[in-house]
Write a protein that holds these residues in place. Structure first.
Motif, PDB file in Angstrom:
ATOM      1  N   ALA A  33       0.753  -1.115  -0.145  1.00  0.00           N
ATOM      2  CA  ALA A  33       0.067   0.160  -0.178  1.00  0.00           C
ATOM      3  C   ALA A  33       0.918   1.246   0.047  1.00  0.00           C
ATOM      4  CB  ALA A  33      -0.876   0.117   1.242  1.00  0.00           C
ATOM      5  N   ALA A  34       1.965   1.262   0.635  1.00  0.00           N
ATOM      6  CA  ALA A  34       2.891   2.426   0.768  1.00  0.00           C
ATOM      7  C   ALA A  34       3.471   2.568  -0.651  1.00  0.00           C
ATOM      8  CB  ALA A  34       4.042   2.212   1.920  1.00  0.00           C
ATOM      9  N   LEU A  35       3.744   1.730  -1.415  1.00  0.00           N
ATOM     10  CA  LEU A  35       4.489   1.864  -2.670  1.00  0.00           C
ATOM     11  C   LEU A  35       3.340   2.437  -3.651  1.00  0.00           C
ATOM     12  CD1 LEU A  35       6.531  -1.456  -3.211  1.00  0.00           C
ATOM     13  CD2 LEU A  35       7.247   0.720  -2.199  1.00  0.00           C
ATOM     14  N   ALA A  36       2.145   2.047  -3.421  1.00  0.00           N
ATOM     15  CA  ALA A  36       1.175   2.504  -4.461  1.00  0.00           C
ATOM     16  C   ALA A  36       0.516   3.996  -4.103  1.00  0.00           C
ATOM     17  CB  ALA A  36       0.006   1.471  -4.356  1.00  0.00           C
ATOM     18  N   GLU A  37       0.890   4.532  -2.959  1.00  0.00           N
ATOM     19  CA  GLU A  37       0.275   5.850  -2.527  1.00  0.00           C
ATOM     20  C   GLU A  37       0.686   6.798  -3.645  1.00  0.00           C
ATOM     21  OE1 GLU A  37      -0.027   5.543   2.209  1.00  0.00           O
ATOM     22  OE2 GLU A  37       1.758   6.380   1.554  1.00  0.00           O
ATOM     23  N   PRO A  38      -0.294   7.517  -3.907  1.00  0.00           N
ATOM     24  CA  PRO A  38       0.120   8.823  -4.838  1.00  0.00           C
ATOM     25  C   PRO A  38       0.707  10.198  -4.296  1.00  0.00           C
ATOM     26  CG  PRO A  38      -2.154   8.815  -4.323  1.00  0.00           C
ATOM     27  CD  PRO A  38      -1.790   7.606  -3.612  1.00  0.00           C
ATOM     28  N   TRP A  39       0.556  10.083  -2.682  1.00  0.00           N
ATOM     29  CA  TRP A  39       1.032  11.306  -2.353  1.00  0.00           C
ATOM     30  C   TRP A  39       2.556  11.618  -1.932  1.00  0.00           C
ATOM     31  CZ3 TRP A  39      -2.357   7.944   0.638  1.00  0.00           C
ATOM     32  CH2 TRP A  39      -3.670   8.074   0.131  1.00  0.00           C
ATOM     33  N   ARG A  40       2.999  12.508  -1.972  1.00  0.00           N
ATOM     34  CA  ARG A  40       4.413  12.921  -1.736  1.00  0.00           C
ATOM     35  C   ARG A  40       4.496  14.233  -0.627  1.00  0.00           C
ATOM     36  NH1 ARG A  40       4.354   8.881  -4.020  1.00  0.00           N
ATOM     37  NH2 ARG A  40       5.818   8.118  -5.628  1.00  0.00           N
ATOM     38  N   GLU A  41       5.082  13.909   0.361  1.00  0.00           N
ATOM     39  CA  GLU A  41       5.022  15.238   1.400  1.00  0.00           C
ATOM     40  C   GLU A  41       6.505  15.676   1.279  1.00  0.00           C
ATOM     41  OE1 GLU A  41       5.177  17.599   4.394  1.00  0.00           O
ATOM     42  OE2 GLU A  41       6.107  15.809   4.865  1.00  0.00           O
ATOM     43  N   ALA A  42       6.311  17.218   1.111  1.00  0.00           N
ATOM     44  CA  ALA A  42       7.809  17.528   0.709  1.00  0.00           C
ATOM     45  C   ALA A  42       8.401  17.620   1.962  1.00  0.00           C
ATOM     46  CB  ALA A  42       7.574  19.169   0.357  1.00  0.00           C
ATOM     47  N   GLY A  43       8.026  18.140   3.144  1.00  0.00           N
ATOM     48  CA  GLY A  43       9.024  18.029   4.258  1.00  0.00           C
ATOM     49  C   GLY A  43       9.649  16.764   4.629  1.00  0.00           C
ATOM     50  N   HIS A  44       8.731  15.590   4.436  1.00  0.00           N
ATOM     51  CA  HIS A  44       9.318  14.298   4.778  1.00  0.00           C
ATOM     52  C   HIS A  44      10.470  14.013   3.750  1.00  0.00           C
ATOM     53  CE1 HIS A  44       5.843  13.426   7.239  1.00  0.00           C
ATOM     54  NE2 HIS A  44       6.763  12.404   7.812  1.00  0.00           N
ATOM     55  N   GLU A  45      10.092  14.434   2.428  1.00  0.00           N
ATOM     56  CA  GLU A  45      11.092  14.227   1.271  1.00  0.00           C
ATOM     57  C   GLU A  45      12.471  14.760   1.598  1.00  0.00           C
ATOM     58  OE1 GLU A  45      10.391  11.730  -1.384  1.00  0.00           O
ATOM     59  OE2 GLU A  45       8.757  11.286  -0.215  1.00  0.00           O
ATOM     60  N   ARG A  46      12.347  16.053   2.036  1.00  0.00           N
ATOM     61  CA  ARG A  46      13.558  16.957   2.084  1.00  0.00           C
ATOM     62  C   ARG A  46      14.316  16.300   3.316  1.00  0.00           C
ATOM     63  NH1 ARG A  46       9.777  21.432   1.300  1.00  0.00           N
ATOM     64  NH2 ARG A  46       9.945  21.507   3.398  1.00  0.00           N
ATOM     65  N   GLU A  47      13.770  15.976   4.436  1.00  0.00           N
ATOM     66  CA  GLU A  47      14.565  15.379   5.494  1.00  0.00           C
ATOM     67  C   GLU A  47      15.270  14.415   5.221  1.00  0.00           C
ATOM     68  OE1 GLU A  47      13.065  13.493  10.051  1.00  0.00           O
ATOM     69  OE2 GLU A  47      11.816  14.680   8.752  1.00  0.00           O
ATOM     70  N   ILE A  48      14.636  13.349   4.463  1.00  0.00           N
ATOM     71  CA  ILE A  48      15.344  11.950   3.932  1.00  0.00           C
ATOM     72  C   ILE A  48      16.338  12.296   3.190  1.00  0.00           C
ATOM     73  CG2 ILE A  48      14.878   9.888   2.593  1.00  0.00           C
ATOM     74  CD1 ILE A  48      12.187  10.014   3.838  1.00  0.00           C
ATOM     75  N   LEU A  49      16.293  12.979   2.164  1.00  0.00           N
ATOM     76  CA  LEU A  49      17.444  13.410   1.361  1.00  0.00           C
ATOM     77  C   LEU A  49      18.613  14.212   1.717  1.00  0.00           C
ATOM     78  CD1 LEU A  49      15.398  13.631  -2.311  1.00  0.00           C
ATOM     79  CD2 LEU A  49      16.763  11.724  -1.194  1.00  0.00           C
ATOM     80  N   ALA A  50      18.231  14.927   2.794  1.00  0.00           N
ATOM     81  CA  ALA A  50      19.498  15.685   3.605  1.00  0.00           C
ATOM     82  C   ALA A  50      20.359  14.669   4.151  1.00  0.00           C
ATOM     83  CB  ALA A  50      18.968  16.568   4.441  1.00  0.00           C
ATOM     84  N   GLN A  51      19.710  13.430   4.725  1.00  0.00           N
ATOM     85  CA  GLN A  51      20.540  12.432   5.369  1.00  0.00           C
ATOM     86  C   GLN A  51      21.305  11.439   4.517  1.00  0.00           C
ATOM     87  OE1 GLN A  51      20.895  13.035   8.718  1.00  0.00           O
ATOM     88  NE2 GLN A  51      19.280  14.290   9.280  1.00  0.00           N
ATOM     89  N   ALA A  52      20.908  11.277   3.478  1.00  0.00           N
ATOM     90  CA  ALA A  52      21.225  10.034   2.417  1.00  0.00           C
ATOM     91  C   ALA A  52      21.174  10.312   1.207  1.00  0.00           C
ATOM     92  CB  ALA A  52      20.222   8.907   3.084  1.00  0.00           C
ATOM     93  N   GLU A  53      21.986   9.359   0.204  1.00  0.00           N
ATOM     94  CA  GLU A  53      21.908   9.415  -1.142  1.00  0.00           C
ATOM     95  C   GLU A  53      20.969   8.415  -1.675  1.00  0.00           C
ATOM     96  OE1 GLU A  53      24.830   7.625  -4.628  1.00  0.00           O
ATOM     97  OE2 GLU A  53      25.599   7.658  -2.476  1.00  0.00           O
ATOM     98  N   LEU A  54      20.037   8.850  -2.496  1.00  0.00           N
ATOM     99  CA  LEU A  54      19.061   8.309  -2.917  1.00  0.00           C
ATOM    100  C   LEU A  54      19.523   7.066  -3.974  1.00  0.00           C
ATOM    101  CD1 LEU A  54      16.185   7.407  -3.534  1.00  0.00           C
ATOM    102  CD2 LEU A  54      16.046   9.135  -5.503  1.00  0.00           C
ATOM    103  N   LEU A  55      19.272   5.874  -3.761  1.00  0.00           N
ATOM    104  CA  LEU A  55      19.814   4.650  -4.609  1.00  0.00           C
ATOM    105  C   LEU A  55      18.778   4.207  -5.612  1.00  0.00           C
ATOM    106  CD1 LEU A  55      21.872   2.534  -1.782  1.00  0.00           C
ATOM    107  CD2 LEU A  55      22.585   4.443  -3.463  1.00  0.00           C
ATOM    108  N   HIS A  56      17.525   4.062  -4.912  1.00  0.00           N
ATOM    109  CA  HIS A  56      16.473   3.721  -5.734  1.00  0.00           C
ATOM    110  C   HIS A  56      15.066   4.037  -5.127  1.00  0.00           C
ATOM    111  CE1 HIS A  56      14.937   0.773  -9.107  1.00  0.00           C
ATOM    112  NE2 HIS A  56      14.109   0.800  -8.389  1.00  0.00           N
ATOM    113  N   ASP A  57      14.094   4.400  -5.885  1.00  0.00           N
ATOM    114  CA  ASP A  57      12.518   4.532  -5.529  1.00  0.00           C
ATOM    115  C   ASP A  57      11.741   3.559  -6.176  1.00  0.00           C
ATOM    116  OD1 ASP A  57      10.397   5.858  -5.144  1.00  0.00           O
ATOM    117  OD2 ASP A  57      11.035   7.947  -5.418  1.00  0.00           O
ATOM    118  N   PHE A  58      11.094   2.741  -5.247  1.00  0.00           N
ATOM    119  CA  PHE A  58      10.393   1.850  -5.945  1.00  0.00           C
ATOM    120  C   PHE A  58       8.719   1.949  -5.785  1.00  0.00           C
ATOM    121  CE2 PHE A  58      13.744  -0.734  -4.219  1.00  0.00           C
ATOM    122  CZ  PHE A  58      14.097  -1.587  -5.253  1.00  0.00           C
ATOM    123  N   ARG A  59       8.563   3.473  -5.333  1.00  0.00           N
ATOM    124  CA  ARG A  59       7.034   3.788  -5.299  1.00  0.00           C
ATOM    125  C   ARG A  59       6.648   3.897  -6.797  1.00  0.00           C
ATOM    126  NH1 ARG A  59       8.224   9.098  -1.529  1.00  0.00           N
ATOM    127  NH2 ARG A  59       9.919   9.008  -3.149  1.00  0.00           N
TER     128      ARG A  59
END
Length: 227
Positions: free
Chosen positions: A200-226
């Protein structure tokens, strides 16, 4: 119609929502799910169903229970399988759940839950390293003390639900832990409830900008399965 209604937020991000949802799902406690997406760090819309404007929140008729630990204890009053049957295991499970509920800030701050991503951390701060060491110690203690395959014995209980979001974090960030801890995380990930949440998480259409920024500030993106 189920008596319980559980309000949650995005399955991709909301570790707190996962805990009671997974517990009720795995124990076969019937409930209606109400998913209200995060809105760019503005959670005022949650006030409509939760006094603290946060998720999760459980409604049982006109009884409202907010906070994940309070929900577990409320359910335990009517469902005996929420906590381990044996007194020593139950005391350990409650202590470990309370520790997760109140602690592990390094893990939370540096490894936000995002089920659909695979990430490589830019580094391992001392606070995160300390939390991982404590996590490994705690998991190995429970597994060896009570014989597994779950933290407090043979049955899945609330303490496993409390640590279920960590299993998603291990998958997302490939966190270094002992073999026994990684095997336990894989057992959690293989649960039917965890698989349903992940899909269900992979199928969600929503992206929340605050969560996305927080995550990418800490780590390098390798793959997005959503999707």
């Amino acid at each position: 119609m189920p008596a319980y209604t559980l309000y949650i937020a995005n399955k991709n991000y909301s570790s707190w929502s996962l805990r009671p949802w997974l517990l009720m799902t795995e124990l076969g406690i019937a409930f209606s799910e109400r998913l209200i997406p995060f809105e760019d760090n503005n959670h005022a819309n949650f006030k409509a169903f939760a006094p603290n404007a946060k998720v999760p929140c459980l409604h049982d008729g006109d009884t409202v229970v907010w906070d994940s630990l309070a929900i577990m204890e409320y359910l335990a009053e009517s469902h005996s399988a929420v906590w381990p049957e044996a007194a020593k295991a139950r005391a350990w499970a409650r202590s470990a759940s309370a520790e997760m509920h109140a602690g592990f800030s390094g893990l939370r701050n540096h490894c936000s839950m995002n089920c659909g991503l695979r990430l490589r951390l830019h580094g391992t701060p001392d606070s995160l390293a300390g939390d991982l060491q404590r996590l490994d110690e705690l998991w190995n203690d429970g597994l060896s003390r009570f014989g597994g395959p779950f933290l407090a014995g043979p049955a899945f209980t609330a303490v496993d639900a409390f640590y279920a979001p960590v299993a998603f974090r291990i998958q997302t960030y490939d966190l270094p832990l002992s073999g026994a801890s990684r095997a336990y995380a894989h057992r959690l990930l293989a649960l039917d409830g965890m698989q349903a949440w992940y899909d269900a998480a992979l199928a969600e259409p929503w992206r929340e900008a605050g969560h996305e920024r927080e995550i990418l500030a800490q780590a390098e993106l390798l793959h997005d399965f959503r999707r």
